[in-house]
Design a protein around this motif. Structure first.
Motif, PDB file in Angstrom:
ATOM      1  N   SER A 308      -9.583  11.096  -6.477  1.00 18.37           N
ATOM      2  CA  SER A 308     -10.631  11.147  -5.469  1.00 18.37           C
ATOM      3  C   SER A 308     -10.785   9.754  -4.884  1.00 18.37           C
ATOM      4  N   GLU A 309     -10.267   9.578  -3.692  1.00 20.62           N
ATOM      5  CA  GLU A 309     -10.229   8.245  -3.090  1.00 20.62           C
ATOM      6  C   GLU A 309     -11.004   8.286  -1.787  1.00 20.62           C
ATOM      7  N   PRO A 310     -12.224   7.726  -1.781  1.00 19.26           N
ATOM      8  CA  PRO A 310     -13.035   7.791  -0.565  1.00 19.26           C
ATOM      9  C   PRO A 310     -12.266   7.263   0.648  1.00 19.26           C
ATOM     10  N   PHE A 311     -11.641   6.114   0.495  1.00 19.09           N
ATOM     11  CA  PHE A 311     -10.745   5.653   1.550  1.00 19.09           C
ATOM     12  C   PHE A 311      -9.396   5.273   0.941  1.00 19.09           C
ATOM     13  N   GLY A 312      -9.281   4.088   0.423  1.00 19.89           N
ATOM     14  CA  GLY A 312      -8.021   3.665  -0.200  1.00 19.89           C
ATOM     15  C   GLY A 312      -7.225   2.782   0.740  1.00 19.89           C
ATOM     16  N   ILE A 313      -7.478   1.493   0.648  1.00 19.55           N
ATOM     17  CA  ILE A 313      -6.898   0.572   1.615  1.00 19.55           C
ATOM     18  C   ILE A 313      -5.489   0.144   1.216  1.00 19.55           C
ATOM     19  N   SER A 314      -5.174   0.310  -0.073  1.00 21.74           N
ATOM     20  CA  SER A 314      -3.897  -0.238  -0.553  1.00 21.74           C
ATOM     21  C   SER A 314      -2.674   0.355   0.153  1.00 21.74           C
ATOM     22  N   PRO A 315      -2.632   1.641   0.523  1.00 20.52           N
ATOM     23  CA  PRO A 315      -1.446   2.129   1.233  1.00 20.52           C
ATOM     24  C   PRO A 315      -1.235   1.399   2.563  1.00 20.52           C
ATOM     25  N   LEU A 316      -2.342   0.986   3.180  1.00 19.61           N
ATOM     26  CA  LEU A 316      -2.197   0.255   4.446  1.00 19.61           C
ATOM     27  C   LEU A 316      -1.560  -1.104   4.180  1.00 19.61           C
ATOM     28  N   GLU A 317      -1.955  -1.713   3.079  1.00 17.03           N
ATOM     29  CA  GLU A 317      -1.370  -3.011   2.730  1.00 17.03           C
ATOM     30  C   GLU A 317       0.106  -2.862   2.388  1.00 17.03           C
ATOM     31  N   ALA A 318       0.423  -1.794   1.681  1.00 14.26           N
ATOM     32  CA  ALA A 318       1.828  -1.556   1.335  1.00 14.26           C
ATOM     33  C   ALA A 318       2.661  -1.366   2.604  1.00 14.26           C
ATOM     34  N   LEU A 319       2.159  -0.560   3.528  1.00 13.02           N
ATOM     35  CA  LEU A 319       2.893  -0.332   4.779  1.00 13.02           C
ATOM     36  C   LEU A 319       3.065  -1.629   5.546  1.00 13.02           C
ATOM     37  N   ASN A 320       2.044  -2.452   5.489  1.00 11.41           N
ATOM     38  CA  ASN A 320       2.153  -3.721   6.186  1.00 11.41           C
ATOM     39  C   ASN A 320       3.205  -4.619   5.546  1.00 11.41           C
ATOM     40  N   CYS A 321       3.521  -4.359   4.306  1.00 11.22           N
ATOM     41  CA  CYS A 321       4.610  -5.082   3.642  1.00 11.22           C
ATOM     42  C   CYS A 321       5.920  -4.305   3.769  1.00 11.22           C
ATOM     43  N   ASN A 322       5.962  -3.375   4.732  1.00 13.27           N
ATOM     44  CA  ASN A 322       7.182  -2.598   4.990  1.00 13.27           C
ATOM     45  C   ASN A 322       7.604  -1.711   3.826  1.00 13.27           C
ATOM     46  N   THR A 323       6.637  -1.233   3.086  1.00 14.55           N
ATOM     47  CA  THR A 323       6.956  -0.312   1.997  1.00 14.55           C
ATOM     48  C   THR A 323       6.356   1.057   2.308  1.00 14.55           C
ATOM     49  N   PRO A 324       7.183   2.100   2.313  1.00 17.41           N
ATOM     50  CA  PRO A 324       6.646   3.429   2.607  1.00 17.41           C
ATOM     51  C   PRO A 324       5.716   3.914   1.501  1.00 17.41           C
ATOM     52  N   VAL A 325       4.855   4.858   1.833  1.00 11.98           N
ATOM     53  CA  VAL A 325       3.844   5.279   0.866  1.00 11.98           C
ATOM     54  C   VAL A 325       3.792   6.795   0.693  1.00 11.98           C
ATOM     55  N   LEU A 326       3.426   7.165  -0.523  1.00 17.80           N
ATOM     56  CA  LEU A 326       3.140   8.566  -0.871  1.00 17.80           C
ATOM     57  C   LEU A 326       1.707   8.579  -1.374  1.00 17.80           C
ATOM     58  N   ILE A 327       0.837   9.308  -0.683  1.00 18.71           N
ATOM     59  CA  ILE A 327      -0.576   9.266  -1.045  1.00 18.71           C
ATOM     60  C   ILE A 327      -1.117  10.664  -1.305  1.00 18.71           C
ATOM     61  N   SER A 328      -2.191  10.718  -2.077  1.00 11.94           N
ATOM     62  CA  SER A 328      -2.740  12.035  -2.385  1.00 11.94           C
ATOM     63  C   SER A 328      -3.556  12.548  -1.203  1.00 11.94           C
ATOM     64  N   ASN A 329      -3.573  13.866  -1.066  1.00  9.34           N
ATOM     65  CA  ASN A 329      -4.388  14.470  -0.016  1.00  9.34           C
ATOM     66  C   ASN A 329      -5.871  14.238  -0.273  1.00  9.34           C
TER      67      ASN A 329
END
Lengths: 400, 417
Positions: A308-329
């Motif tokens: 349960s992730e109200p927002f979750g900023i870390s995937p944005l940081e990962a993408l900004n480091c050119n790393t693709p992301v898999l996130i929960s719905n």
């Protein structure tokens, strides 16, 4: 604005979000006075930070040298007191709730001494202080919900005291800001707040241009799948471990890196060993700043299986480091990013399926990376702050 | 004199079910999905039948019976007709009734609604042939005019189509493709001698297909008399108005409550109030009017998206990877000679699979999202590639068995001798 933490003295996304939002407000010509519960050595030039030291007679009230941190549960707070008790002075009470009430008591003092139009408070720890500020000043109150007790607890063992403060804050508030529709829905369902009082303002991320580091030696030989976050129920590290087991059946040449600490750390390490994957996992412990970026950089895929992730900023940081992301719905961030993979956190097969696909199909990885990093650059705090300004203006117009 | 030439595209792909890495080697059921999602082909076909095929066919039959000069044409993909036979035989019957009036022309296309012209000429010929056989079997007609998947077209295609004996071909007529030319005349494709190309009047087609229910459009609501005026205005400045669109426009893209069926109900009558207007099928148009110039398109064009190019199917890396992979499997498929595997391989060539992997979401994105049954283009890619992986494994097995068999045979012959 009542906050709880501020980078670099933060334990998670709340502080980062406060920094981004206040900077964005500044760029929208909003002057912010930011109240922090304890004295930290901040070097911030774009907003006024209130420390007690600057305030003559009431100075002590502002600096709450507390051990509170944004993500504490009552139990972990008590543990920390026991651990740190010898070294650090504990000015206020020995339990979290006493602390919150003491922080609340200065809300009114600050309101009397500051000039402002709107009170904006971040998460439950600040709500009582903010409610007091509202009582003293009669100004409009906006509470900003970054997480609810239901997210932190995973829906079990909801702490009644925390819930009551959250509910009271939302009720007393003139507007409630939710960091996602996912969170808005939870606020409606669990706190009975009417939908039209809740506005969604998605978080964003401010980018420094990261320079690419030299490729990690590990990456030269192995594929790397990264989990980075607190090792707590909320973040779903156990689902990451179960998915890893399935991935290894199909794609053995991979290393799983787990970065972060938390109350599940030992259990997770034990589980990995029990499942016979000790040689496939690397536990880095808690990372900061440059190390986090390095971790993102070296990963082939970042996985955020949050329950349960109200927002979750870390995937944005990962993408900004050119790393693709898999996130929960079950995350707010999934509302703002299209160029990523998504799965339900409980669907371990699907998580494994997607991890293997990224490792196996280079085109998929590149496409996600290129489109995702482009997409993430279109998000910025100025836009999110502008939405907050609209909310302020709507409230102020009400007065007229 | 101006002729209205209607051509309706009718196509449904065999969508791939959610197929994970764990299905590989275990599940050879690629296309059947019994879930409540939009990956359930049977469910979709039945739904669209109710909303579009059945009511629209009933209306067209009524119009054809009432107006002896009303004419239309269809292009059905083979994979669509196959699904009709399987899931909606009543809709198929109603199409047959339309064709039986003798005023409905059926166009040629590739059976699998594929991009084979771009990637495998042998496949292309084979698929056009299979399509022709199916149309002949179901409707007793042999198509004379060709339309390629999604109106993908270039000069070379026109030359090939001419050499295959067709008398005409269909192409997109967006202004940036045509330049100063009008789509309201016939043209001769560059490098051909006999055939003619019919160009889609993109404005007047899209007025019906896309803008009909758009309340922000200045012509909304679009009435038949207003549209008839536009048609009349072409008189003297053109010979044919090619109205080419997806058949699902009627009742599915434009829902019944937009008034689209009522619009069509009064369309023929209103148009024919002007004695200078009439309706013709593509073949009749070709027989009636000369080519007024040369249509030269060395590069590929299509009717998709604002770019009108190939980027909806081969615009990004995952699409290219998927297409390369499926066509490179052709060699093994040929070697294995297994009818069932060959059939599956061909169904995997349907262009929609690649369309679902399109990632240009920010300009034309809405259309792609609307038509995408998968959660994202990446999910579409994953299921597709996993299926190909499985198909390859099975093909390899068949080949291995055949080799073994051949060796045994050789050995036996050797022993006997």
């Amino acid at each position: 604005m009542f906050g709880w933490e501020f980078p670099p003295f933060n334990s998670g996304g709340l502080g980062t979000a406060c920094l981004g939002l206040t900077r964005g407000l500044k760029n929208n010509d909003i002057e912010v006075t930011f109240v922090l519960p304890r004295k930290v050595d901040l070097d911030v030039d774009f907003l006024k930070i209130v420390y007690g030291d600057d305030f003559g007679s009431i100075k002590k009230s502002y600096v709450i040298n507390s051990l509170l941190q944004g993500y504490s549960t009552s139990e972990s707070y008590e543990q920390r007191i026991l651990a740190d008790g010898e070294k650090k002075p504990v000015i206020y009470g020995r339990n979290l709730f006493e602390e919150v009430e003491r922080y609340a008591s200065i809300g009114g003092d600050i309101a009397r001494n500051e000039d402002f139009d709107i009170i904006h408070a971040h998460d439950w720890l600040t709500y009582q202080a903010a409610i007091n500020a509202k009582k003293v000043s009669g100004k409009y109150l906006v509470v900003h919900v970054h997480a609810t007790e239901f997210d932190r607890s995973g829906g079990n063992n909801v702490n009644q005291y925390v819930y009551d403060i959250e509910k009271k804050g939302m009720e007393e508030a003139d507007a409630v800001v939710a960091v996602s529709n996912f969170t808005k829905q939870k606020i409606i369902e669990n706190y009975g707040i009417p939908s039209n009082k809740i506005k969604v303002v998605h978080n964003a991320v401010d980018f420094e241009n990261y320079t690419l580091h030299e490729m990690h030696t590990l990456k030269k030989t192995k594929k790397i799948v990264l989990f980075l976050g607190r090792l707590t129920l909320q973040k779903g590290p156990d689902y990451f471990v179960y998915a890893a087991k399935k991935v290894l059946e199909y794609y053995p040449d991979v290393v799983f890196v787990v970065s972060g600490s938390g109350d599940m750390e030992r259990a997770i390490i034990r589980k990995v060993a029990e499942m016979g994957m000790a040689d496939k996992f690397i536990f880095t412990g808690f990372l900061r700043g440059k190390d986090i970026r390095e971790a993102y950089h070296m990963a082939d895929l970042y996985v955020m299986p949050s329950v349960s992730e109200p927002f979750g900023i870390s995937p944005l940081e990962a993408l900004n480091c050119n790393t693709p992301v898999l996130i929960s719905n079950q995350s707010g961030v999934s509302e703002v990013i299209n160029h990523c993979l998504k799965a339900d956190f409980w669907d371990v097969d699907e998580i494994a399926n997607k991890i293997v696909s990224v490792l196996k199909y280079g085109e998929l990885q590149r496409c996600l990376r290129d489109n995702g990093s482009k997409e993430v650059k279109s998000l910025n705090w100025n836009d999110s702050a502008r939405r907050c300004v609209d909310i302020y203006n709507d409230l102020l117009r009400r007065k007229e | 004199m101006v002729s209205i030439c209607f051509y309706f595209q009718v196509h449904q792909p065999f969508r791939i079910r959610k197929y994970s890495i764990f299905d590989i080697g275990k599940n050879d059921n690629y296309f059947s999905d019994s879930s409540e999602t939009n990956l359930n082909n049977e469910r979709i076909l039945k739904k669209v039948s109710e909303k579009c095929y059945l009511p629209m066919n009933a209306l067209l039959l009524e119009l054809l019976e009432k107006h002896p000069n009303f004419k239309i044409s269809f292009s059905f993909s083979g994979v669509y007709l196959e699904q009709l036979e399987k899931y909606a035989p009543d809709a198929l019957e109603s199409f047959k009734k339309l064709v039986d009036t003798g005023r409905v022309e059926i166009l040629a296309e590739t059976y699998y609604h594929s991009l084979s012209f771009l990637f495998s000429r042998g496949e292309f010929y084979e698929q056009v042939k299979r399509h022709e056989e199916m149309v002949q079997r179901l409707f007793g007609q042999t198509p004379k005019v060709f339309r390629n998947t999604e109106l993908i077209y270039n000069n070379e295609l026109a030359r090939v189509i001419e050499s295959m004996g067709y008398k005409g071909i269909i192409a997109e007529g967006a202004p940036f493709i045509l330049g100063w030319r009008s789509p309201n005349y016939l043209y001769s494709p560059a490098g051909t001698d006999r055939i003619k190309v019919l160009l889609k009047n993109y404005k007047m087609s899209d007025d019906i297909a896309f803008r009909f229910s758009e309340k922000g459009w200045k012509e909304w609501p679009l009435t038949v008399p207003k549209y008839a005026q536009w048609v009349n205005a072409v008189n003297g400045g053109g010979e044919v108005i090619n109205l080419f669109m997806d058949y699902e426009t009627f009742g599915e893209h434009q829902w019944a409550d937009t008034g689209i069926f009522e619009f069509m109900r009064y369309f023929p009558e209103e148009i024919m109030k002007n004695p200078d207007n009439n309706f013709k099928t593509p073949s009749e148009v070709i027989d009636s009017y000369p080519a007024r110039g040369v249509f030269d398109s060395p590069r590929f064009i299509s009717w998709a998206d604002i770019e009108r190019d190939l980027s909806a199917w081969i615009g990004n890396e995952i699409q290219n990877a998927a297409i390369r992979k499926v066509y490179s499997l052709g060699f093994k498929i040929l070697k294995a000679q297994d009818p069932e595997l060959t059939e599956k391989w061909r169904k995997l060539q349907t262009s929609d699979h690649f369309y679902y992997m399109c990632t240009k979401w920010f300009s034309d994105g809405d259309v792609h999202k609307y038509f995408n049954p998968y959660q994202s283009p990446y999910d579409a890619f994953i299921s597709y590639m996993n299926v190909l992986h499985d198909l390859e494994l099975r093909t390899d097995e068949v080949i291995k068995k055949k080799i073994l068999l051949a060796e045994n045979l050789k050995e036996n012959i050797y022993k006997e001798n």
